[in-house]
Design an enzyme around this catalytic site. Structure first.
Site, PDB file in Angstrom:
ATOM      1  N   PHE A   1       0.734  -3.299  -8.363  1.00 19.68           N
ATOM      2  CA  PHE A   1       1.275  -2.794  -9.635  1.00 19.68           C
ATOM      3  C   PHE A   1       1.317  -1.267  -9.661  1.00 19.68           C
ATOM      4  O   PHE A   1       2.382  -0.651  -9.839  1.00 19.68           O
ATOM      5  CB  PHE A   1       0.413  -3.378 -10.769  1.00 19.68           C
ATOM      6  CG  PHE A   1       0.465  -2.652 -12.079  1.00 19.68           C
ATOM      7  CD1 PHE A   1       1.657  -2.160 -12.604  1.00 19.68           C
ATOM      8  CD2 PHE A   1      -0.703  -2.467 -12.832  1.00 19.68           C
ATOM      9  CE1 PHE A   1       1.692  -1.499 -13.833  1.00 19.68           C
ATOM     10  CE2 PHE A   1      -0.680  -1.819 -14.052  1.00 19.68           C
ATOM     11  CZ  PHE A   1       0.515  -1.326 -14.545  1.00 19.68           C
TER      12      PHE A   1
ATOM     13  N   ASP B   1      -4.859  -5.072   6.952  1.00 19.73           N
ATOM     14  CA  ASP B   1      -6.005  -5.182   6.050  1.00 19.73           C
ATOM     15  C   ASP B   1      -6.855  -3.913   6.109  1.00 19.73           C
ATOM     16  O   ASP B   1      -7.103  -3.397   7.205  1.00 19.73           O
ATOM     17  CB  ASP B   1      -6.844  -6.407   6.459  1.00 19.73           C
ATOM     18  CG  ASP B   1      -7.756  -6.861   5.353  1.00 19.73           C
ATOM     19  OD1 ASP B   1      -8.692  -6.110   4.994  1.00 19.73           O
ATOM     20  OD2 ASP B   1      -7.527  -7.966   4.830  1.00 19.73           O
TER      21      ASP B   1
ATOM     22  N   LEU C   1      -5.777   2.660  -3.143  1.00 18.74           N
ATOM     23  CA  LEU C   1      -5.620   1.736  -4.275  1.00 18.74           C
ATOM     24  C   LEU C   1      -6.013   0.306  -3.916  1.00 18.74           C
ATOM     25  O   LEU C   1      -6.344  -0.480  -4.808  1.00 18.74           O
ATOM     26  CB  LEU C   1      -4.154   1.694  -4.742  1.00 18.74           C
ATOM     27  CG  LEU C   1      -3.487   2.978  -5.230  1.00 18.74           C
ATOM     28  CD1 LEU C   1      -2.019   2.695  -5.574  1.00 18.74           C
ATOM     29  CD2 LEU C   1      -4.204   3.542  -6.453  1.00 18.74           C
TER      30      LEU C   1
ATOM     31  N   ALA D   1      -7.469  -3.100  -3.399  1.00 12.92           N
ATOM     32  CA  ALA D   1      -8.725  -3.643  -3.922  1.00 12.92           C
ATOM     33  C   ALA D   1      -8.536  -5.088  -4.345  1.00 12.92           C
ATOM     34  O   ALA D   1      -7.422  -5.579  -4.494  1.00 12.92           O
ATOM     35  CB  ALA D   1      -9.203  -2.826  -5.128  1.00 12.92           C
TER      36      ALA D   1
ATOM     37  N   TYR E   1     -17.164  -6.901  -9.854  1.00 13.26           N
ATOM     38  CA  TYR E   1     -16.046  -5.967  -9.637  1.00 13.26           C
ATOM     39  C   TYR E   1     -16.469  -4.540  -9.994  1.00 13.26           C
ATOM     40  O   TYR E   1     -16.268  -3.602  -9.215  1.00 13.26           O
ATOM     41  CB  TYR E   1     -14.834  -6.396 -10.472  1.00 13.26           C
ATOM     42  CG  TYR E   1     -13.750  -5.332 -10.572  1.00 13.26           C
ATOM     43  CD1 TYR E   1     -12.997  -4.964  -9.460  1.00 13.26           C
ATOM     44  CD2 TYR E   1     -13.489  -4.688 -11.782  1.00 13.26           C
ATOM     45  CE1 TYR E   1     -12.014  -3.973  -9.544  1.00 13.26           C
ATOM     46  CE2 TYR E   1     -12.503  -3.706 -11.882  1.00 13.26           C
ATOM     47  CZ  TYR E   1     -11.774  -3.356 -10.757  1.00 13.26           C
ATOM     48  OH  TYR E   1     -10.805  -2.380 -10.849  1.00 13.26           O
TER      49      TYR E   1
ATOM     50  N   LYS F   1     -16.885  -1.277  -7.369  1.00 14.37           N
ATOM     51  CA  LYS F   1     -16.172  -0.002  -7.546  1.00 14.37           C
ATOM     52  C   LYS F   1     -17.175   1.163  -7.609  1.00 14.37           C
ATOM     53  O   LYS F   1     -16.914   2.250  -7.105  1.00 14.37           O
ATOM     54  CB  LYS F   1     -15.317  -0.045  -8.818  1.00 14.37           C
ATOM     55  CG  LYS F   1     -14.044  -0.830  -8.646  1.00 14.37           C
ATOM     56  CD  LYS F   1     -13.032  -0.012  -7.849  1.00 14.37           C
ATOM     57  CE  LYS F   1     -11.834  -0.816  -7.429  1.00 14.37           C
ATOM     58  NZ  LYS F   1     -10.875  -0.026  -6.641  1.00 14.37           N
TER      59      LYS F   1
END
Ligand SMILES: NC(=O)c1ccc[n+]([C@@H]2O[C@H](COP(=O)([O-])OP(=O)(O)OC[C@H]3O[C@@H](n4cnc5c(N)ncnc54)[C@H](O)[C@@H]3O)[C@@H](O)[C@H]2O)c1
Length: 320
Positions: A14, A55, A75, A77, A143, A147
């Site tokens: 996105f 990957d 980006l 993830a 998650y 991060k």
């Protein structure tokens, strides 16, 4: 960014689909490393970018993608809060081990600037908002924890190897090219398009910091081109608190369906209740501002979904 070679990991997702055209417009030469598990080849113009299908956990693929690269925007993830609760190991493997592998590749290739996509909501958990760079992170989900781990490695690579890292904590991003996401904006718009009820987990008072993707891309470009000292952490956010129920009402209004049904379900473990961030440090240091009017940004997003109604409804959601 003119003439720079920029590697965007996860560039077919996105945010990548929106960021890459901005990088090209700024004169960058773009290479993408993406395994296409959650992104799509047709999110980018492959005539204008070099797409390496691979990957981030594969050191050889990372090394190949890093050749001649000046700036990395990381980006890629496993972005789903709910899936991370179900499978914390898979989440850790991509977000922590994958980030470590990309950092090692960047260090070895002598990259000049490394931008890491972090999160302002999941990393902070239920720390009382508005959060800023001095707030203590208290992730509630695997998650958020992964991060935070990625941020820690970015810090360590600045400290141990002099890698020029900047960690950007994004708000809840919305906009075009998000049909595959599972966040509230996508799910509510899809409900409005199909006639299904809008389903809200909890009583609707949970809040989010909703940031239009074009504002986010502007902030990422500013950070990538800046001479911020490393390591630096900044929130890129709207600074506005929007309740989930308020978001549903706005989208019902924009869709011209003020009476569309809303169902309230039990809240879900791992999800943050209130969340918004103070982005004044990014404004001071980068000149960043979430400039887009909120209602106009939502209308622009609705129009994008409406224009692609059939494709959008056929797109599987695999992410938050
Ligand atoms: N969308 C948001 O609201 C939001 C908020 C905060 C932070 N972020 C962060 O921004 C980044 C981009 O988010 P997005 O919304 O574009 O997500 P996305 O899922 O749309 O895109 C992620 C991309 O990474 C690729 N990818 C996943 N695992 C990979 C792997 N192991 N190797 C190579 N490629 C891989 C996917 O195929 C996909 O194209 C993520 O790091 C996410 O955590 C997003």
């Amino acid at each position: 960014m003119n003439g720079q070679r920029v590697l965007v990991t996860g560039g077919c997702g996105f945010i990548g689909a929106n960021l890459v055209p901005n990088l090209l417009a700024a004169g960058a030469r773009v290479v993408i490393l993406d395994n296409l598990t959650r992104g799509f080849r047709d999110h980018v113009d492959t005539a204008q970018v070099e797409l390496i299908e691979g990957d981030i956990r594969d050191p050889e693929a990372v090394q190949r993608a890093m050749q001649g690269v000046d700036t990395v925007i990381h980006l890629a993830a496993y972005g789903s809060v709910m899936e991370s609760v179900t499978d914390p190991n898979a989440n850790f493997d991509i977000n922590a081990r994958g980030t470590l592998t990309v950092l090692e590749g960047a260090r070895d290739a002598g990259v000049e600037r490394f931008v890491f996509a972090s999160t302002g909501g999941a990393i902070m958990g239920d720390t009382p908002p508005p959060v800023n760079e001095n707030s203590v992170p208290r992730p509630l989900s695997p998650y958020g924890a992964s991060k935070l781990c990625g941020e820690a490695y970015c810090h360590a690579f600045a400290g141990s190897y002099g890698l020029n890292t900047v960690m950007l904590r994004f708000g809840n991003v919305y906009g075009p090219w998000s049909a595959h996401k599972k966040g509230a904006v996508t799910v509510f718009i899809k409900a409005l398009l199909t006639g299904e009820p809008i389903r809200i987990y909890g009583d609707g008072s949970a809040s989010r910091d909703l940031l239009h993707v074009e504002d986010l891309c502007d902030g990422i470009l500013r950070a990538a081109a800046s001479d911020l000292p490393a390591p630096t952490t900044l929130h890129l956010a709207s600074g506005a608190e929007t309740s989930v129920a308020g978001l549903a009402n706005l989208l019902k209004k924009i869709a011209g369906r003020p009476d569309h049904p809303v169902e309230y379900l039990d809240g879900r473990a791992g999800e943050v209740s209130r969340n918004f961030a103070d982005a004044s440090a990014a404004e001071r240091l980068l000149g960043f501002r979430a400039a887009r009017d909120f209602e106009a940004g939502m209308r622009h997003t609705w129009d994008w979904f409406l224009a692609r109604r059939e494709t959008v409804l056929a797109t599987q959601t695999s992410d938050s």
